[in-house]
Scaffold this motif. Sequence first.
Motif, PDB file in Angstrom:
ATOM      1  N   ILE A 162       0.845  -1.205   0.000  1.00  0.00           N
ATOM      2  CA  ILE A 162       0.000   0.000   0.000  1.00  0.00           C
ATOM      3  C   ILE A 162       0.874   1.246   0.000  1.00  0.00           C
ATOM      4  O   ILE A 162       0.621   2.209  -0.749  1.00  0.00           O
ATOM      5  N   GLU A 163       1.924   1.231   0.821  1.00  0.00           N
ATOM      6  CA  GLU A 163       2.846   2.371   0.891  1.00  0.00           C
ATOM      7  C   GLU A 163       3.530   2.611  -0.450  1.00  0.00           C
ATOM      8  O   GLU A 163       3.625   3.754  -0.918  1.00  0.00           O
ATOM      9  N   GLU A 164       3.991   1.531  -1.090  1.00  0.00           N
ATOM     10  CA  GLU A 164       4.656   1.668  -2.384  1.00  0.00           C
ATOM     11  C   GLU A 164       3.698   2.219  -3.448  1.00  0.00           C
ATOM     12  O   GLU A 164       4.094   3.012  -4.312  1.00  0.00           O
ATOM     13  N   THR A 165       2.442   1.809  -3.372  1.00  0.00           N
ATOM     14  CA  THR A 165       1.456   2.288  -4.330  1.00  0.00           C
ATOM     15  C   THR A 165       1.232   3.781  -4.177  1.00  0.00           C
ATOM     16  O   THR A 165       1.117   4.517  -5.169  1.00  0.00           O
ATOM     17  N   TYR A 166       1.189   4.251  -2.942  1.00  0.00           N
ATOM     18  CA  TYR A 166       1.027   5.687  -2.706  1.00  0.00           C
ATOM     19  C   TYR A 166       2.258   6.467  -3.170  1.00  0.00           C
ATOM     20  O   TYR A 166       2.138   7.589  -3.685  1.00  0.00           O
ATOM     21  N   GLU A 167       3.433   5.879  -2.997  1.00  0.00           N
ATOM     22  CA  GLU A 167       4.650   6.547  -3.469  1.00  0.00           C
ATOM     23  C   GLU A 167       4.640   6.653  -4.994  1.00  0.00           C
ATOM     24  O   GLU A 167       5.084   7.666  -5.552  1.00  0.00           O
ATOM     25  N   LEU A 168       4.139   5.626  -5.656  1.00  0.00           N
ATOM     26  CA  LEU A 168       3.996   5.683  -7.110  1.00  0.00           C
ATOM     27  C   LEU A 168       3.004   6.777  -7.493  1.00  0.00           C
ATOM     28  O   LEU A 168       3.252   7.552  -8.432  1.00  0.00           O
ATOM     29  N   ALA A 169       1.905   6.845  -6.754  1.00  0.00           N
ATOM     30  CA  ALA A 169       0.887   7.864  -7.038  1.00  0.00           C
ATOM     31  C   ALA A 169       1.463   9.269  -6.882  1.00  0.00           C
ATOM     32  O   ALA A 169       1.166  10.167  -7.680  1.00  0.00           O
TER      33      ALA A 169
END
Length: 259
Positions: free
Chosen positions: A41-48
């Motif tokens: 989830i954290e990595e996805t937000y960083e991508l966003a």
Amino acid sequence: MNTRKQQLAAFNRLLDIMDELREQCPWDKKQTLESLRHLTIEETYELADAILDNDLQEIKKELGDVLLHIVFYAKIASEKKSFDIADVANSICDKLVSRHPHIYGEIKVKSEEDVKRNWEQLKLKEGKKSVLEGVPKSLPAVVKASRIQEKVAGIGFDWEKPEQVWEKVQEELGELNEEIKAGNKENIEKEFGDVLFSMINYARFIDVNPENALERTNKKFVNRFQYLEKTAKKEGKILSDMSLTEMDVYWEKSKEFFK
């Protein structure tokens, strides 16, 4: 750009590294599907964030992190004799072919809206009981509202014109104002939610992503406020001791740099 052969070689290298880490690294050996979840989830937000910043180099890095997680989950599942990365790839390939009969079948479409409508109908035929089943419960509220509205619009439950949606926004604002005057806190919250929901719906009609729009405003506010803090500090001033009028001078100045 890399050739298909080079792309496959790079992916194969990642699979080899994942195998080695899972066998030899104490941290990687310890991970489970559950322990990786919050990190994903954290990595996805960083991508966003990188996408919002339009930082292509950072997007590349963050996509790598997300890809690693996909490979990691598949590796753990393969150890459980459940599925592996090939099953993951074949699963999405099969779904894409099935859900694009206008490309891989005989269906004819005239527009993007036809594609979306067919997509939702196909999902119902696959066994889903509701078009809203695919909306994750844990999504942030703004994103969830957008997805809900997109889903129901996909089967034709929608307004016809943006003007109608704007009228609904005005109606909801009026109802909120009435509840504020009445002082009923529970009803105020309900009506405030209705206002937000209708605004998110209107955003779709004017081709604005509400999550992106709000996050851009968040970043703009943070940049402007931090400018205010830094400028005041340089001049030996403490924000808590300054009047709102004094702070507003710096705030207005910050608008020259962060628009």
